[in-house]
Design an enzyme around this catalytic site. Sequence first.
Site, PDB file in Angstrom:
ATOM      1  N   HIS A 270      24.587  50.644  17.470  1.00  0.00           N
ATOM      2  CA  HIS A 270      23.634  49.982  18.375  1.00  0.00           C
ATOM      3  C   HIS A 270      24.293  48.862  19.181  1.00  0.00           C
ATOM      4  O   HIS A 270      23.622  47.932  19.618  1.00  0.00           O
ATOM      5  CB  HIS A 270      22.433  49.402  17.610  1.00  0.00           C
TER       6      HIS A 270
ATOM      7  N   LYS B  91      39.253  38.255  40.207  1.00  0.00           N
ATOM      8  CA  LYS B  91      38.880  39.538  39.623  1.00  0.00           C
ATOM      9  C   LYS B  91      40.056  40.447  39.315  1.00  0.00           C
ATOM     10  O   LYS B  91      41.022  40.535  40.063  1.00  0.00           O
ATOM     11  CB  LYS B  91      37.937  40.285  40.575  1.00  0.00           C
TER      12      LYS B  91
ATOM     13  N   GLU C  10      36.062  53.017  35.348  1.00  0.00           N
ATOM     14  CA  GLU C  10      34.759  53.078  36.044  1.00  0.00           C
ATOM     15  C   GLU C  10      34.646  54.343  36.884  1.00  0.00           C
ATOM     16  O   GLU C  10      33.616  55.018  36.900  1.00  0.00           O
ATOM     17  CB  GLU C  10      34.579  51.859  36.950  1.00  0.00           C
TER      18      GLU C  10
ATOM     19  N   SER D  58      39.412  42.151  43.864  1.00  0.00           N
ATOM     20  CA  SER D  58      38.237  42.054  44.722  1.00  0.00           C
ATOM     21  C   SER D  58      38.656  41.406  46.035  1.00  0.00           C
ATOM     22  O   SER D  58      39.505  40.524  46.049  1.00  0.00           O
ATOM     23  CB  SER D  58      37.173  41.205  44.032  1.00  0.00           C
TER      24      SER D  58
END
Length: 459
Positions: free
Chosen positions: A158, A285, A292, A279
């Site tokens: 979980h 970043k 992804e 970025s």
Amino acid sequence: MSDKKPWAGRFNEPTYAFVEAFTASVDFDQRLAAYDIAGSMAHASMLTKQGILSDDERDAIHAGLEKIQQRIAAGDFPWSVSLEDVHMNIEAVLTEDIGIAGKKLHTGRSRNDQVATDVRLWLRDEIATIQAELRRFQHALLDLAEREADTILPGFTHLQTAQPVTFGHHMMAWFEMLDRDYGRFEDCAARMNVMPLGAAALAGTTYPIDRHHTAELLGFDRPAENSLDAVSDRDFAIEFCAAASILMMHLSRMSEELIIWSSAQFHFVTLSYAFCTGSSIMPQKKNPDVPELVRGKSGRIFGHLMALLTLMKGQPLAYNKDNQEDKEPLFDTVDNVKGSLKVFADMVPAITCNKDKMRAATLQGFATATDLADYLVRKGVPFRDAHEIVGKSVALGVETNRDLAEMSLDELKQFSSMIEQDVFEVLTLEGSVAARDHIGGTAPSQVRAAIKRARERLG
Ligand code: ARG
């Protein structure tokens, strides 16, 4: 070269230009050219063996096809949309080059059995490439698992801290997922390896062909049993996309973990700069774009599986032009699966574990609570009572913001008199993982044994 369509005999009007472009597949099915040529060569050899073509005709066909192959490889082949597809393009150029013999190549064959054969031959090679990439990725995981066999991180259920596990154990879970994928591709390739050629348009052919011979020349296990099925079956494409979808689902889950683990909040792992991007606005970043993107690509692969199932569901036997729509989803699946596997196999060796962060995280969230319960059970407390006792200890920990190992013996004893000084051994992270010492367990010794077995299995 003449763009006269081989099927134009009965037609009294030229094809409407838009329909010509709309029905053509040559822009994408030229990818099958090498397999189309291999199939044609085998077909010509078989026709010659059966006395349907002469030796000279066969030799002319073979030489002509070889030349075409070279032209295609050199990017010097006049692909023409008005010749619709890869099959008619190659046949037209062959006929222009060698004359009458070229016109005889299509004896006892149809584009229907031809395309079904080409796709199988092509996919057989692509599956072998995918399997090799899968193995490379698996070896990378074995090396990483070995390197980090003792590294401890919180295991989650979980996404809440559950029990300590070793990073090596986690990598071996990924390994097992991929091993099943490998098996699915193996099964798919084995079932696919039957030859449609000889089915011709749908009913077989009147020439005295030898399908076993052609099958042998092309490395098929046997000719397809039923001509109607041979030209219309695309199960293998669906099966492949299903195996690819399950693989991509696995890669997507791995991606998700890498993305979470590499966040500033977790910081369990560091991905190499070579696999991240920055970025354009936020200078700090370092984004995990590779996982992804792989997670994102899983969506289109599932879509291709759905496209093929839907493509087939309404088709009566035998061949229908609908089937031309099998190629783009299949090609895109192959390209993206190969790309995703490559990038993962390359990226995994460059993952570094931030052991201190993992350790600190494991020391929060009462990861050794089950160990305390098991300890009490070993002292004769029934498991349900032990669960209750530990629950109360955890509540004290939550209240006072401490882990179980940080409490004193007296504090713990108030929940059960069975608790003794030796409890602190089981509350350590090393003790916790080492205690799960059976096949499939997270103990470092078991992880090493699992790696050894896996290496033997892979050979
Ligand atoms: N381009 C077609 C395909 O990909 C080849 C077979 C066409 N056969 C036909 N009878 N129109 O399916």
